[in-house]
Structures are given as structure tokens and as C-alpha cells.
Scaffold this active site. Structure first.
Site, PDB file in Angstrom:
ATOM      1  N   PRO A 129      -8.611   3.394  -4.505  1.00  0.00           N
ATOM      2  CG  PRO A 129      -9.596   1.291  -4.778  1.00  0.00           C
ATOM      3  CD  PRO A 129      -9.740   2.719  -5.175  1.00  0.00           C
ATOM      4  CD  GLU A 247     -11.637  18.445   0.246  1.00  0.00           C
ATOM      5  OE1 GLU A 247     -11.247  18.515  -0.924  1.00  0.00           O
ATOM      6  OE2 GLU A 247     -11.713  17.378   0.883  1.00  0.00           O
ATOM      7  CB  THR A 370      -1.614  13.640   4.599  1.00  0.00           C
ATOM      8  OG1 THR A 370      -0.525  13.943   3.720  1.00  0.00           O
ATOM      9  CG2 THR A 370      -2.306  12.353   4.161  1.00  0.00           C
TER      10      THR A 370
HETATM   11  C1  LIG Z   1     -12.553   9.615   7.383  1.00  0.00           C
HETATM   12  C2  LIG Z   1     -12.089   9.940   6.017  1.00  0.00           C
HETATM   13  C3  LIG Z   1     -12.899  10.661   5.174  1.00  0.00           C
HETATM   14  C4  LIG Z   1     -12.489  10.908   3.866  1.00  0.00           C
HETATM   15  N1  LIG Z   1     -13.344  11.530   3.008  1.00  0.00           N
HETATM   16  C5  LIG Z   1     -13.021  11.625   1.697  1.00  0.00           C
HETATM   17  C6  LIG Z   1     -13.952  12.093   0.740  1.00  0.00           C
HETATM   18  O1  LIG Z   1     -15.081  12.455   1.081  1.00  0.00           O
HETATM   19  N2  LIG Z   1     -13.594  12.133  -0.554  1.00  0.00           N
HETATM   20  C7  LIG Z   1     -12.358  11.750  -0.983  1.00  0.00           C
HETATM   21  O2  LIG Z   1     -12.094  11.827  -2.164  1.00  0.00           O
HETATM   22  N3  LIG Z   1     -11.436  11.288  -0.105  1.00  0.00           N
HETATM   23  C8  LIG Z   1     -11.742  11.195   1.214  1.00  0.00           C
HETATM   24  N4  LIG Z   1     -10.834  10.707   2.114  1.00  0.00           N
HETATM   25  C9  LIG Z   1      -9.533  10.281   1.633  1.00  0.00           C
HETATM   26  C10 LIG Z   1      -8.399  11.178   2.072  1.00  0.00           C
HETATM   27  O3  LIG Z   1      -8.425  12.384   1.352  1.00  0.00           O
HETATM   28  C11 LIG Z   1      -7.102  10.374   1.876  1.00  0.00           C
HETATM   29  O4  LIG Z   1      -7.108   9.377   2.863  1.00  0.00           O
HETATM   30  C12 LIG Z   1      -5.877  11.249   1.963  1.00  0.00           C
HETATM   31  O5  LIG Z   1      -5.777  12.103   0.856  1.00  0.00           O
HETATM   32  C13 LIG Z   1      -4.593  10.427   2.074  1.00  0.00           C
HETATM   33  O6  LIG Z   1      -4.536   9.407   1.151  1.00  0.00           O
HETATM   34  P1  LIG Z   1      -4.220   7.906   1.624  1.00  0.00           P
HETATM   35  O7  LIG Z   1      -5.103   7.589   2.757  1.00  0.00           O
HETATM   36  O8  LIG Z   1      -4.280   7.036   0.431  1.00  0.00           O
HETATM   37  O9  LIG Z   1      -2.745   7.969   2.194  1.00  0.00           O
HETATM   38  P2  LIG Z   1      -1.391   7.902   1.350  1.00  0.00           P
HETATM   39  O10 LIG Z   1      -1.430   8.865   0.230  1.00  0.00           O
HETATM   40  O11 LIG Z   1      -1.083   6.489   1.031  1.00  0.00           O
HETATM   41  O12 LIG Z   1      -0.358   8.440   2.410  1.00  0.00           O
HETATM   42  C14 LIG Z   1       0.244   7.629   3.415  1.00  0.00           C
HETATM   43  C15 LIG Z   1       1.323   8.453   4.109  1.00  0.00           C
HETATM   44  O13 LIG Z   1       2.336   8.821   3.160  1.00  0.00           O
HETATM   45  C16 LIG Z   1       2.520  10.227   3.199  1.00  0.00           C
HETATM   46  N5  LIG Z   1       2.858  10.735   1.870  1.00  0.00           N
HETATM   47  C17 LIG Z   1       2.292  10.388   0.693  1.00  0.00           C
HETATM   48  N6  LIG Z   1       2.850  11.086  -0.301  1.00  0.00           N
HETATM   49  C18 LIG Z   1       3.777  11.896   0.258  1.00  0.00           C
HETATM   50  C19 LIG Z   1       4.701  12.870  -0.237  1.00  0.00           C
HETATM   51  N7  LIG Z   1       4.772  13.149  -1.531  1.00  0.00           N
HETATM   52  N8  LIG Z   1       5.507  13.516   0.641  1.00  0.00           N
HETATM   53  C20 LIG Z   1       5.436  13.246   1.955  1.00  0.00           C
HETATM   54  N9  LIG Z   1       4.591  12.335   2.493  1.00  0.00           N
HETATM   55  C21 LIG Z   1       3.777  11.685   1.652  1.00  0.00           C
HETATM   56  C22 LIG Z   1       1.195  10.779   3.658  1.00  0.00           C
HETATM   57  O14 LIG Z   1       1.326  12.089   4.197  1.00  0.00           O
HETATM   58  C23 LIG Z   1       0.782   9.772   4.700  1.00  0.00           C
HETATM   59  O15 LIG Z   1       1.415  10.054   5.900  1.00  0.00           O
HETATM   60  C24 LIG Z   1     -11.226  10.464   3.424  1.00  0.00           C
HETATM   61  C25 LIG Z   1     -10.386   9.770   4.303  1.00  0.00           C
HETATM   62  C26 LIG Z   1     -10.814   9.499   5.573  1.00  0.00           C
HETATM   63  C27 LIG Z   1      -9.902   8.697   6.469  1.00  0.00           C
END
Ligand SMILES: Cc1cc2nc3c(=O)[nH]c(=O)nc-3n(C[C@H](O)[C@H](O)[C@H](O)COP(=O)(O)OP(=O)(O)OC[C@H]3O[C@@H](n4cnc5c(N)ncnc54)[C@H](O)[C@@H]3O)c2cc1C
Length: 509
Positions: A129, A247, A370
Site C-alpha cells: 500500500p 522481469e 512505471t
Molecule cells: C495490473 C497490475 C499488476 C501488477 N502486478 C504486480 C505484481 O505482480 N507484483 C508486484 O509487486 N507489483 C505489481 N504491480 C504493482 C506495480 O508494480 C506498481 O503499480 C508500480 O510499480 C507503480 O507503483 P504505484 O502504483 O504505487 O504508483 P506510484 O509509485 O504511486 O506512482 C504514481 C505516479 O508517480 C510517478 N512517480 C513516482 N515516483 C517517481 C519518481 N521518482 N520520478 C518520477 N515519477 C515518479 C509514477 O511514475 C506514476 O506516474 C501491479 C500493478 C498493476 C496495476
């Protein structure tokens, strides 16, 4: 029909053919699970029976030993079976690379045959989270208690949540600020489904992943033996980073087969769709867009297999894996948008397997780090490479009367190192590149002398306001430039003049 690259081994070529035939035979069944929004268990079992889950597992542990290239070959074909492709890739990501590189022989013997057989699926658990892009900010803890570890916390967005039997997790094993700073606060573990306290909390309704469960898992005092720890205590970050290249690569490869399917659908459809008395395929605009999709399909695939080859060779392709993931997911979005446009209203319906590529692309741009994070990696690692980030020295070329990048020594080289001459070096740099500062090291390279000698002279010139400087947070001078007074003191105004030959003397003042 996917192109086989000439550098693939005979075994890789053979598996490519075999898995394509498997996909052709099972495509219809995979689509029925998509329509019924049902997890494709029977098809997953068929994939397991073929041994495909073992594509990247060494033969001595029951796999096919086809390396990262072989894993990509299988992933790109199985990606065409929608949900199957997603769980296939994630299952490999949940331990294969990590155990191969960091596991003990005992762990390899225990886990790799399980991965290879596909008897149970694997899930990779990094995200929480409060830990997304900032993957080191893990709150889930692992505390040692005798020979066991006690896990507490939550992981979210976990692909394969519930349906998987094996969960590869990263947990915090130290709260020491020093460890946190050094990224040595994490440790990786394997947790099996069925352990008391390990429960499923939520399944997410998502934009894509229609029949792939993705959700939240909860750990409430879950006990696991120390033999489930992969890598040393505190080395979880290294394990995570090593796994991430693989990955990202697999996450990129899985789009390859879909791109080719899109091209096939487009040719098939536009040959049969008549508007204004002609097949829409004959419109130059449509042909141009199909050409663009084919170009992106070929470029992305080639780069994917280049990156896979680097991994095959034991290299750490941080930049390449990020580029591959970024490229393929952005291309997937662009291809999806273009393909739907070419197909018109039909492209928006679920009756054609096209609209889903757009939805999957959007997921792809966020998962496995991302695309903004990929760009950060590409930038940071490239900045360390002399290939890109090198010192270009422009010298004044008096023959053509212009600044040109040169390996020649400066004309000031060997002069006495004093304030007057150092100021000349800096003022001359204004003539060469008027908008830029020069580093103290470049000043030294141009005239000679020791670092401390140059530093003292620069301090004195700055005190006299003949130069201005840029300093880092520690107050160290990083760049200098002549002030207007300094320029005037160093050389007469005519030294800086420059006119093109066509400029009239009468217009000068
Ligand atoms: C369908 C799906 C499957 C997934 N499967 C897995 C899985 O199997 N295992 C697992 O562990 N995770 C999984 N994930 C999680 C996924 O890896 C994360 O959603 C991803 O790493 C982004 O984290 P967040 O969603 O918390 O976004 P956040 O980190 O909150 O990012 C929000 C925005 O802020 C930007 N941002 C954040 N930090 C920076 C920075 N330093 N510089 C510039 N921009 C930044 C991001 O690029 C994004 O645009 C999955 C997600 C989805 C949606």
C-alpha cells in the site's frame, strides 16, 4: 508467423515452432475463458504439461534450459493466450532468476523443479500500500524467531493472488537508518500458500487483466523456516534488482506475439471491409498506419531479443531492459490506438481481439516499474557511461575561425600558471562557448599546474570579481566563468569579435 532470429540455438528455434503450434491449437479455448471471465486453469495445466514453465530452468533441475532468450520465445507466444501469458510470465518471475543467482544448491533442488513443472503458480510480491515506485519503502516485516521468520504486513497489486501457490516476497529485516541508507534493510523469502496467517484480502477490478486475478495479500504472524530465505539477510535489494532486469525483459517480450496478431487482424479485416467501393486496405492512409505498426513490431521485437541475448551472456542490461519494457509498452499503446482507428467501430468491440491491447498497454506502462521510473534508470545509468557522458573540448580553429571539438592541446598549455593567464584561459572559453561555464579541471587541463594551485587562483580571481563561480552543496567550486570585467581585463574587445564574411563593415559600430 514469428521470425526466428539466426543467432537462436537449434533448441530455441525448435521450441519457438512448437509453442506457436501449441498456441494455434489452444487459441480458441483461451478466448472462451476471456469471454467467460474465468481463470484458465485447464489451459494453464496444459502449458505445464508441455513443460513450458521450465523454459528458463536448467535441465538438471527439470527444465528446458533455454535461457532468457528461450523464456522470451515462450512468453511472447503464450502472451497471445491472454490470461495464460500473464500468469506464465509472473510465475517465472516469482523466483526463477532470484533462486538461480542467489539460492543455495539445496534451494535450487527444492524450488526449481517446482517452477519448471508448473505444478503450482508463482506470484512476485514487491508492491505494498505504501511502497509503489519507491520499492525500498517496504513496511512488511520479517522477524527472526529461532530457526523461523515471522512475517507481518501486506502486499498489493499482486498478479496471480489466490491462484498461486508460491509467493516470492521482499520484507524489511532492519530498522537501522544506516542499513536503510545502504539499502541493506530488505531480505527476500518464499512463502507458500496455506501457511497459517497468510490470507487473501482483495481481488482488484481492473482496466485490463480481465480474467487474471490481481489483488492484496495479508501476512499476520506467518511463520516460515529459515530455508525459505533467498539470499543473505539484508541483501533483498540486490535480489530484487537482479530479478527486475529479467522481469522487465519478459514484461516486454509478452507483447511481441500480440503485435503480430494485430497486424494479421488488420490485413484480414481491411481486405474485406469495403467503403467508397474499395477495400479500406487500399487507402494510402490505412497502408501508412499499418506500415507504422509493422515497423514498431519489428523494432520492438529485435530490441527485446538483443536484450535477452545480453542476459543470456550473463550481462546486467539495466539500460536495455528498461528501454525494452518502455518501448514495448509505449508501442503497445500506440499500436492499439492506431489499430482501433483503422478498424473503426468494430475495433472498439470485444469481438475483435484489439481493444484489449490498448488496455493491456496501459497496465504495461505502470507495472514492473512505471515508464517514468524506466526513464530515470535509463538516464542515471547512461550518465555513468563515457559513451554518452564524456568531456567534449571545443578549441578555437584559427583556420576556419570557428570553435570545433578537438583533441589538440589548448594554446595556453605550458604558460606560467598565474592569475593573468588563468583568467585568459577562462575568458578564451567565453569566445569558444559564450553561454557555458568551464570546470576547474578543464582550466587545469588547458594551462597545467596542480589542483590546489588552480583552486587558489580561482578563489583570488573570484574575490576580485573577475570570475563568477557555481558551487555544490559543500561549497566546492564546480564551474567558473569570466565576469564582464574579467573578459575586458583578459583580452581587448576585438579578441571576442566575430562576423560572417557577408556582413558589411558599414553596418558595424
Ligand atoms: C495490473 C497490475 C499488476 C501488477 N502486478 C504486480 C505484481 O505482480 N507484483 C508486484 O509487486 N507489483 C505489481 N504491480 C504493482 C506495480 O508494480 C506498481 O503499480 C508500480 O510499480 C507503480 O507503483 P504505484 O502504483 O504505487 O504508483 P506510484 O509509485 O504511486 O506512482 C504514481 C505516479 O508517480 C510517478 N512517480 C513516482 N515516483 C517517481 C519518481 N521518482 N520520478 C518520477 N515519477 C515518479 C509514477 O511514475 C506514476 O506516474 C501491479 C500493478 C498493476 C496495476
Amino acid at each position: 508467423m514469428s521470425e526466428e532470429y539466426f543467432w537462436w540455438t537449434e533448441e530455441q528455434k525448435a521450441i519457438s515452432k512448437q509453442v506457436r503450434e501449441f498456441v494455434a491449437k489452444n487459441y480458441e479455448e483461451a478466448e472462451t475463458y476471456f469471454w467467460k471471465t474465468e481463470f484458465p486453469w485447464p489451459l494453464v495445466k496444459k502449458v505445464a504439461k508441455e513443460g513450458y514453465f521450465g523454459a528458463g530452468v536448467p535441465k538438471k533441475y527439470g527444465g528446458m534450459e533455454l535461457g532468457p532468450t528461450g523464456s522470451c520465445i515462450v512468453a511472447e507466444q503464450l502472451g497471445r493466450l491472454y490470461a495464460v501469458g500473464h500468469v506464465f510470465t509472473v510465475s517465472m518471475l516469482a523466483g526463477l532468476e532470484q533462486i538461480l543467482r542467489f539460492g543455495t544448491e539445496e534451494q535450487k533442488q527444492e524450488w526449481l523443479p517446482k517452477i519448471a513443472s508448473g505444478e503450482e503458480l508463482g506470484a512476485l510480491c514487491i508492491t505494498e500500500p505504501f511502497a509503489g515506485s519507491d520499492a525500498a519503502n517496504v513496511h512488511t516485516t520479517a522477524t527472526k524467531d529461532g530457526d523461523e521468520w515471522v512475517i507481518n504486513g501486506k502486499k498489493r497489486f499482486i498478479t496471480g493472488a489466490g491462484v498461486s501457490g508460491r509467493y516470492f516476497i521482499y520484507a524489511k529485516t532492519s530498522d537501522d537508518p544506516g542499513d536503510r541508507k545502504q539499502y541493506s534493510h530488505l531480505t527476500s523469502f518464499l512463502v507458500e500458500r496455506g501457511r497459517p496467517g497468510f490470507t487473501l484480502e482483495k481481488i482488484n477490478p481492473l482496466i485490463g487483466f480481465d480474467n487474471v486475478p490481481n489483488g492484496v495479500i495479508n501476512f499476520d504472524h506467518v511463520r516460515i523456516p529459515d530455508k525459505n530465505r533467498v539470499g543473505e539477510v539484508g541483501k533483498g535489494w540486490n535480489v530484487m534488482m537482479a530479478g527486475l532486469n529479467f522481469e522487465r525483459l519478459i514484461g516486454a517480450a509478452v507483447f511481441g506475439g500480440l503485435f503480430e496478431d494485430v497486424v494479421q487482424v488488420l490485413f484480414n479485416y481491411t481486405k474485406r471491409r469495403i467503403q467508397f467501393n474499395r477495400p479500406t486496405l487500399t487507402f494510402p492512409g490505412v497502408q501508412s498506419e499499418i506500415a507504422d505498426i509493422i515497423m514498431k513490431t519489428k523494432v520492438s521485437r529485435l530490441y527485446t531479443y538483443y536484450c535477452a541475448h545480453l542476459l543470456d551472456e550473463g550481462k546486467e542490461p539495466m539500460i536495455e531492459a528498461s528501454i525494452s519494457k518502455l518501448f514495448n509498452t509505449e508501442y503497445a499503446r500506440e499500436i492499439g490506438v492506431k489499430a482501433i482507428q483503422i478498424l473503426g467501430g468494430d475495433g472498439l468491440t470485444k469481438f475483435l481481439p484489439i481493444e484489449r491491447i490498448l488496455r493491456e498497454a496501459k497496465v504495461g506502462e505502470i507495472v514492473a516499474g512505471t515508464n517514468e521510473i524506466q526513464k530515470m534508470i535509463i538516464y542515471r545509468f547512461s550518465a555513468m557511461l563515457p559513451l554518452f557522458n564524456t568531456n567534449l573540448r571545443y578549441r578555437w580553429n584559427y583556420d576556419v575561425n570557428a570553435p570545433i571539438i578537438s583533441t589538440r592541446d589548448s594554446k595556453f598549455k605550458g604558460m606560467e600558471v598565474n592569475e593573468e593567464n588563468v583568467l585568459k584561459v577562462i575568458a578564451h572559453d567565453y569566445k569558444v562557448s559564450p553561454g557555458l561555464y568551464i570546470t576547474p579541471d578543464d582550466v587545469r587541463e588547458d594551462i597545467g599546474g596542480s589542483r590546489s594551485e588552480i583552486r587558489k587562483i580561482l578563489e583570488s580571481l573570484e574575490e576580485k570579481k573577475l570570475i563568477v563561480s557555481n558551487k555544490d552543496r559543500q561549497g566546492k567550486t564546480t564551474l567558473v566563468k569570466a565576469s564582464y570585467d574579467g573578459l575586458q581585463k583578459a583580452f581587448p574587445l576585438s579578441y571576442y569579435e566575430w562576423y560572417p564574411s557577408w556582413y558589411k563593415d558599414s553596418d558595424k559600430f
